[in-house]
Design a protein around this motif. Structure first.
Motif, PDB file in Angstrom:
ATOM      1  N   MET A 173       0.834  -1.201   0.000  1.00 31.43           N
ATOM      2  CA  MET A 173       0.000   0.000   0.000  1.00 31.43           C
ATOM      3  C   MET A 173       0.868   1.251   0.000  1.00 31.43           C
ATOM      4  O   MET A 173       0.589   2.214  -0.708  1.00 31.43           O
ATOM      5  CB  MET A 173      -0.938   0.017   1.223  1.00 31.43           C
ATOM      6  N   ALA A 174       1.932   1.249   0.785  1.00 31.05           N
ATOM      7  CA  ALA A 174       2.838   2.396   0.844  1.00 31.05           C
ATOM      8  C   ALA A 174       3.506   2.598  -0.512  1.00 31.05           C
ATOM      9  O   ALA A 174       3.639   3.730  -0.979  1.00 31.05           O
ATOM     10  CB  ALA A 174       3.882   2.190   1.923  1.00 31.05           C
ATOM     11  N   LYS A 175       3.910   1.518  -1.141  1.00 39.06           N
ATOM     12  CA  LYS A 175       4.555   1.596  -2.451  1.00 39.06           C
ATOM     13  C   LYS A 175       3.588   2.168  -3.485  1.00 39.06           C
ATOM     14  O   LYS A 175       3.952   3.038  -4.263  1.00 39.06           O
ATOM     15  CB  LYS A 175       5.031   0.206  -2.877  1.00 39.06           C
ATOM     16  N   ASP A 176       2.341   1.699  -3.459  1.00 33.98           N
ATOM     17  CA  ASP A 176       1.341   2.188  -4.412  1.00 33.98           C
ATOM     18  C   ASP A 176       1.023   3.666  -4.196  1.00 33.98           C
ATOM     19  O   ASP A 176       0.902   4.423  -5.148  1.00 33.98           O
ATOM     20  CB  ASP A 176       0.055   1.357  -4.311  1.00 33.98           C
ATOM     21  N   SER A 177       0.900   4.083  -2.931  1.00 35.70           N
ATOM     22  CA  SER A 177       0.583   5.485  -2.661  1.00 35.70           C
ATOM     23  C   SER A 177       1.753   6.384  -3.044  1.00 35.70           C
ATOM     24  O   SER A 177       1.554   7.497  -3.522  1.00 35.70           O
ATOM     25  CB  SER A 177       0.162   5.692  -1.215  1.00 35.70           C
ATOM     26  N   MET A 178       2.989   5.916  -2.844  1.00 39.14           N
ATOM     27  CA  MET A 178       4.162   6.704  -3.226  1.00 39.14           C
ATOM     28  C   MET A 178       4.219   6.845  -4.741  1.00 39.14           C
ATOM     29  O   MET A 178       4.508   7.920  -5.261  1.00 39.14           O
ATOM     30  CB  MET A 178       5.427   6.043  -2.685  1.00 39.14           C
ATOM     31  N   THR A 179       3.927   5.768  -5.443  1.00 33.79           N
ATOM     32  CA  THR A 179       3.907   5.808  -6.909  1.00 33.79           C
ATOM     33  C   THR A 179       2.849   6.796  -7.388  1.00 33.79           C
ATOM     34  O   THR A 179       3.090   7.585  -8.304  1.00 33.79           O
ATOM     35  CB  THR A 179       3.622   4.410  -7.478  1.00 33.79           C
ATOM     36  N   ALA A 180       1.680   6.782  -6.757  1.00 31.28           N
ATOM     37  CA  ALA A 180       0.607   7.703  -7.127  1.00 31.28           C
ATOM     38  C   ALA A 180       1.019   9.148  -6.858  1.00 31.28           C
ATOM     39  O   ALA A 180       0.765  10.036  -7.681  1.00 31.28           O
ATOM     40  CB  ALA A 180      -0.661   7.360  -6.362  1.00 31.28           C
ATOM     41  N   MET A 181       1.676   9.394  -5.730  1.00 30.10           N
ATOM     42  CA  MET A 181       2.115  10.752  -5.408  1.00 30.10           C
ATOM     43  C   MET A 181       3.153  11.239  -6.410  1.00 30.10           C
ATOM     44  O   MET A 181       3.114  12.384  -6.835  1.00 30.10           O
ATOM     45  CB  MET A 181       2.709  10.817  -3.997  1.00 30.10           C
ATOM     46  N   MET A 182       4.075  10.381  -6.793  1.00 36.42           N
ATOM     47  CA  MET A 182       5.136  10.790  -7.698  1.00 36.42           C
ATOM     48  C   MET A 182       4.616  11.024  -9.117  1.00 36.42           C
ATOM     49  O   MET A 182       5.236  11.749  -9.884  1.00 36.42           O
ATOM     50  CB  MET A 182       6.266   9.752  -7.716  1.00 36.42           C
ATOM     51  N   SER A 183       3.495  10.442  -9.456  1.00 30.01           N
ATOM     52  CA  SER A 183       2.940  10.668 -10.790  1.00 30.01           C
ATOM     53  C   SER A 183       2.160  11.978 -10.856  1.00 30.01           C
ATOM     54  O   SER A 183       1.857  12.465 -11.934  1.00 30.01           O
ATOM     55  CB  SER A 183       2.047   9.498 -11.209  1.00 30.01           C
ATOM     56  N   ASP A 184       1.847  12.577  -9.719  1.00 26.73           N
ATOM     57  CA  ASP A 184       1.153  13.860  -9.661  1.00 26.73           C
ATOM     58  C   ASP A 184       2.195  14.979  -9.681  1.00 26.73           C
ATOM     59  O   ASP A 184       2.971  15.122  -8.734  1.00 26.73           O
ATOM     60  CB  ASP A 184       0.318  13.924  -8.379  1.00 26.73           C
ATOM     61  N   PRO A 185       2.245  15.775 -10.755  1.00 26.21           N
ATOM     62  CA  PRO A 185       3.288  16.804 -10.883  1.00 26.21           C
ATOM     63  C   PRO A 185       3.299  17.809  -9.725  1.00 26.21           C
ATOM     64  O   PRO A 185       4.361  18.225  -9.270  1.00 26.21           O
ATOM     65  CB  PRO A 185       2.963  17.515 -12.193  1.00 26.21           C
ATOM     66  N   GLU A 186       2.135  18.200  -9.237  1.00 25.33           N
ATOM     67  CA  GLU A 186       2.068  19.164  -8.144  1.00 25.33           C
ATOM     68  C   GLU A 186       2.658  18.569  -6.861  1.00 25.33           C
ATOM     69  O   GLU A 186       3.447  19.205  -6.173  1.00 25.33           O
ATOM     70  CB  GLU A 186       0.618  19.585  -7.906  1.00 25.33           C
ATOM     71  N   MET A 187       2.283  17.332  -6.577  1.00 20.97           N
ATOM     72  CA  MET A 187       2.787  16.672  -5.375  1.00 20.97           C
ATOM     73  C   MET A 187       4.283  16.423  -5.485  1.00 20.97           C
ATOM     74  O   MET A 187       5.030  16.595  -4.528  1.00 20.97           O
ATOM     75  CB  MET A 187       2.050  15.348  -5.148  1.00 20.97           C
TER      76      MET A 187
END
Length: 56
Positions: free
Chosen positions: A7-21
Motif C-alpha cells: 500500500m505504501a509503495k502504491d501510494s508513493m507511486t501515485a504521489m510521484m505521478s502527480d506533478p504538483e505533489m
C-alpha cells in the motif's frame, strides 16, 4: 505486514505521478537537505569543509 508495504509503495507511486505533489516533495527535500547541512556545519566545522564524496 506485506500488505502495508504494498500500500505504501502504491501510494508513493501515485504521489510521484502527480506533478504538483512531486514539486512539493522536491521542495520539501531541498529544504530538509539545507537544514541538515546547516546542522552539520554547526556541529563539526571540519567535516563541513570536506566534500561529501570523499572518504575518510
Amino acid at each position: 505486514m506485506m500488505q502495508h508495504g504494498e500500500m505504501a509503495k502504491d501510494s508513493m507511486t501515485a504521489m510521484m505521478s502527480d506533478p504538483e505533489m512531486r514539486g512539493e516533495l522536491k521542495a520539501m527535500m531541498q529544504s530538509c537537505n539545507q537544514m541538515m547541512a546547516r546542522i552539520d556545519a554547526m556541529s563539526s566545522p571540519k567535516k563541513a569543509l570536506r566534500p561529501t564524496h570523499e572518504k575518510r
